[in-house]
Design a protein around this motif. Structure first.
Motif, PDB file in Angstrom:
ATOM      1  N   LEU A   1       2.645   6.804  20.825  1.00  0.00           N
ATOM      2  CA  LEU A   1       1.651   6.450  19.870  1.00  0.00           C
ATOM      3  C   LEU A   1       0.852   7.606  19.351  1.00  0.00           C
ATOM      4  O   LEU A   1      -0.337   7.873  19.699  1.00  0.00           O
ATOM      5  CB  LEU A   1       0.678   5.473  20.541  1.00  0.00           C
ATOM      6  CG  LEU A   1       1.399   4.024  20.493  1.00  0.00           C
ATOM      7  CD1 LEU A   1       0.359   3.044  21.386  1.00  0.00           C
ATOM      8  CD2 LEU A   1       1.575   3.549  19.244  1.00  0.00           C
TER       9      LEU A   1
ATOM     10  N   LEU B   1       0.339   5.534  15.192  1.00  0.00           N
ATOM     11  CA  LEU B   1      -0.789   4.596  15.415  1.00  0.00           C
ATOM     12  C   LEU B   1      -1.262   3.788  13.933  1.00  0.00           C
ATOM     13  O   LEU B   1      -1.420   2.685  13.609  1.00  0.00           O
ATOM     14  CB  LEU B   1      -2.049   4.991  15.998  1.00  0.00           C
ATOM     15  CG  LEU B   1      -3.275   4.071  16.156  1.00  0.00           C
ATOM     16  CD1 LEU B   1      -3.031   2.979  16.901  1.00  0.00           C
ATOM     17  CD2 LEU B   1      -4.344   5.014  16.802  1.00  0.00           C
TER      18      LEU B   1
ATOM     19  N   ARG C   1       1.289   1.487  12.789  1.00  0.00           N
ATOM     20  CA  ARG C   1       1.128  -0.087  13.586  1.00  0.00           C
ATOM     21  C   ARG C   1      -0.050  -0.416  12.896  1.00  0.00           C
ATOM     22  O   ARG C   1      -0.062  -1.816  12.947  1.00  0.00           O
ATOM     23  CB  ARG C   1       0.855   0.302  15.111  1.00  0.00           C
ATOM     24  CG  ARG C   1       2.223   0.796  15.679  1.00  0.00           C
ATOM     25  CD  ARG C   1       2.519   0.255  17.131  1.00  0.00           C
ATOM     26  NE  ARG C   1       2.536  -0.930  17.576  1.00  0.00           N
ATOM     27  CZ  ARG C   1       3.376  -1.476  18.242  1.00  0.00           C
ATOM     28  NH1 ARG C   1       4.364  -0.429  18.742  1.00  0.00           N
ATOM     29  NH2 ARG C   1       3.503  -2.663  18.484  1.00  0.00           N
TER      30      ARG C   1
ATOM     31  N   HIS D   1       8.293   0.663  15.458  1.00  0.00           N
ATOM     32  CA  HIS D   1       6.894   0.119  15.714  1.00  0.00           C
ATOM     33  C   HIS D   1       6.703  -0.925  14.823  1.00  0.00           C
ATOM     34  O   HIS D   1       5.797  -1.892  15.230  1.00  0.00           O
ATOM     35  CB  HIS D   1       5.936   1.512  15.735  1.00  0.00           C
ATOM     36  CG  HIS D   1       6.072   2.393  17.116  1.00  0.00           C
ATOM     37  ND1 HIS D   1       5.509   2.168  18.071  1.00  0.00           N
ATOM     38  CD2 HIS D   1       6.836   3.277  17.467  1.00  0.00           C
ATOM     39  CE1 HIS D   1       5.658   2.907  19.121  1.00  0.00           C
ATOM     40  NE2 HIS D   1       6.703   3.840  18.379  1.00  0.00           N
TER      41      HIS D   1
ATOM     42  N   GLU E   1       5.135  -4.385  16.119  1.00  0.00           N
ATOM     43  CA  GLU E   1       3.986  -4.781  15.617  1.00  0.00           C
ATOM     44  C   GLU E   1       4.007  -6.226  14.806  1.00  0.00           C
ATOM     45  O   GLU E   1       3.126  -7.263  14.913  1.00  0.00           O
ATOM     46  CB  GLU E   1       3.102  -3.870  14.648  1.00  0.00           C
ATOM     47  CG  GLU E   1       1.730  -4.037  14.580  1.00  0.00           C
ATOM     48  CD  GLU E   1       1.055  -4.281  16.087  1.00  0.00           C
ATOM     49  OE1 GLU E   1       0.281  -5.133  16.115  1.00  0.00           O
ATOM     50  OE2 GLU E   1       1.400  -3.495  16.836  1.00  0.00           O
TER      51      GLU E   1
ATOM     52  N   ILE F   1      -5.507  -5.147  15.769  1.00  0.00           N
ATOM     53  CA  ILE F   1      -6.025  -3.923  15.948  1.00  0.00           C
ATOM     54  C   ILE F   1      -7.382  -3.841  15.320  1.00  0.00           C
ATOM     55  O   ILE F   1      -7.390  -3.524  14.114  1.00  0.00           O
ATOM     56  CB  ILE F   1      -4.915  -2.922  15.486  1.00  0.00           C
ATOM     57  CG1 ILE F   1      -3.462  -3.149  16.231  1.00  0.00           C
ATOM     58  CG2 ILE F   1      -5.326  -1.539  15.834  1.00  0.00           C
ATOM     59  CD1 ILE F   1      -2.632  -2.253  15.722  1.00  0.00           C
TER      60      ILE F   1
END
Length: 419
Positions: free
Chosen positions: A239, A244, A247, A391, A395, A403
């Motif tokens: 990540l 990140l 995602r 990813h 997700e 998130i």
């Protein structure tokens, strides 16, 4: 892995299924899924009722995968991912040593395997003509001084605009978009000088397509092998900041082009994908001056960090750098840059025990092959697109908008007068 009979004497504390599930932050049935994948071992409890698990093994798995801790607002601050594991100065794609994959397979083969679990020898990604034409027109409208990441960002936008099915987030549709987007990004970049377009159908075609967009020098097999390996090695690295961001976009059910755009926006930071540029300039100076010693001294004297050294996830040498250095040994024109890189490491070691990272290895390739300083950033961006898609696929299968960390307000307390 099936349960084994429980021994009479326990050498380490054992956990019940429920205790293991609580420690991992998962449901009990997920614990057994870990067992079936070989990620945990279990033994039958006394009397054959249920299973028990080694406490330290469960804790190690929790550290690797990250227990899902809800934030006060209900969002998740850590993620479970089955893509990349970084452990003991090595890293793995779906449990397979990534450096071995880079030596044995092309970028397209590894990307396809990472997405689907199926290895398709010789697979080649194709850019739809209409999509590629739109991306090239858009890139061509940019100012001449635009950087490669500028071009890649607008190429993604152009590709998205030509895909009316981009909002279909089914795995099949997402992968179809990815297989066309990646070669579109490469094909939209301008050729350097009079370098010819790559032709042919052999494995690793994407690397040969990218080469003339990085340098006007003709490609030879050893140098092309380094570029191909670099593309594989950079596909994912757990990540990282850009992943990140990708995602987060996928959590909001942004389409795959928007996911890639989010990743590119973060990648351009000087502490992430653009970090190879300073390493290139330092290494070029060392080659030009005939020694890395005064170059390193200049950096230290002015309080600048020596680029291309150290990585927070590795105690020793970055395994990606180690792999590329080994391949660069077979590139005759890389001898000078490779010697300068090793001198940088040796000189800096007198001051701090830092090891080479991927940025220094990319710099050796770019300096040796007459590439621009931003070449490493270009390779990074093209390669990591496959990882962002992997990813995103994970997700899309999670709860949407999970998130959502909480902000800690530090402003003046209300009520305040209206300005």
């Amino acid at each position: 892995m099936t349960d084994q009979p429980e021994p009479g004497r326990q050498d380490a504390p054992r956990l019940t299924t429920r205790e293991a599930a609580e420690l991992l932050g998962v449901k009990p049935e997920t614990v057994y899924a870990y067992v079936s994948r070989g990620q945990l071992s279990s033994v039958r409890a006394a009397g054959g009722r249920g299973s028990t698990f080694d406490a330290e093994e469960v804790r190690a798995l929790a550290r690797r995968s990250g227990r899902r801790e809800p934030s006060p607002a209900g969002g998740d601050l850590v993620f479970r991912t089955g893509i990349t594991l970084i452990e003991e100065d090595r890293y793995y794609f779906r449990g397979v040593d990534a450096t071995e994959l880079a030596r044995r397979h092309s970028y397209e083969e590894v990307a396809e395997w990472l997405w689907t679990g199926e290895l398709r020898p010789g697979v080649r990604f194709e850019a739809p003509p209409e999509t590629l034409a739109a991306a090239r027109r858009t890139v061509g409208a940019l100012p001449a001084h635009s950087g490669s990441t500028d071009r890649l960002r607008v190429a993604v936008t152009a590709a998205a605009a030509t895909d009316p099915l981009r909002f279909d987030l089914s795995p099949e549709a997402v992968l179809s978009s990815a297989r066309s987007l990646i070669p579109t990004l490469v094909g939209a970049l301008p050729l350097v000088g009079d370098a010819p377009e790559a032709e042919g159908d052999s494995p690793g075609f994407l690397a040969r397509q990218l080469w003339p967009r990085l340098t006007a020098r003709p490609a030879d097999a050893p140098a092309l092998a380094v570029l191909g390996a670099a593309l594989v090695l950079l596909i994912d690295h757990d990540l990282a900041a850009s992943t990140l961001a990708a995602r987060v976009a996928a959590s909001a059910h942004a389409h795959p082009y928007a996911v890639v755009s989010a990743g590119l926006g973060v990648l351009e930071g000087p502490l992430h994908g653009a970090a190879s540029g300073p390493a290139h300039r330092m290494l070029q100076e060392a080659v030009d001056r005939g020694s890395a010693v005064p170059v390193v001294a200049d950096h230290l004297r002015t309080g600048r960090r020596v680029p291309g050294l150290g990585h927070r996830l590795y105690r020793g040498e970055d395994p990606r750098a180690r792999t590329l250095f080994a391949l660069l040994e077979d590139v005759p024109q890389a001898a000078g840059a490779l010697a300068a890189a090793r001198e940088v490491v040796a000189t800096t070691a007198r001051h701090a025990p830092l090891h080479a990272n991927i940025d220094l290895a990319l710099a050796v390739l770019s300096v040796a092959c007459g590439m621009a300083a931003e070449a490493g950033e270009t390779v990074f961006a093209v390669s990591r697109t496959a990882g962002w898609i992997a990813h995103a696929l994970e997700e899309y299968g999670e709860r949407p908008l999970r998130i959502r960390p909480s902000g800690q307000y530090t402003g003046p307390r209300p009520p305040q007068p209206t300005p």
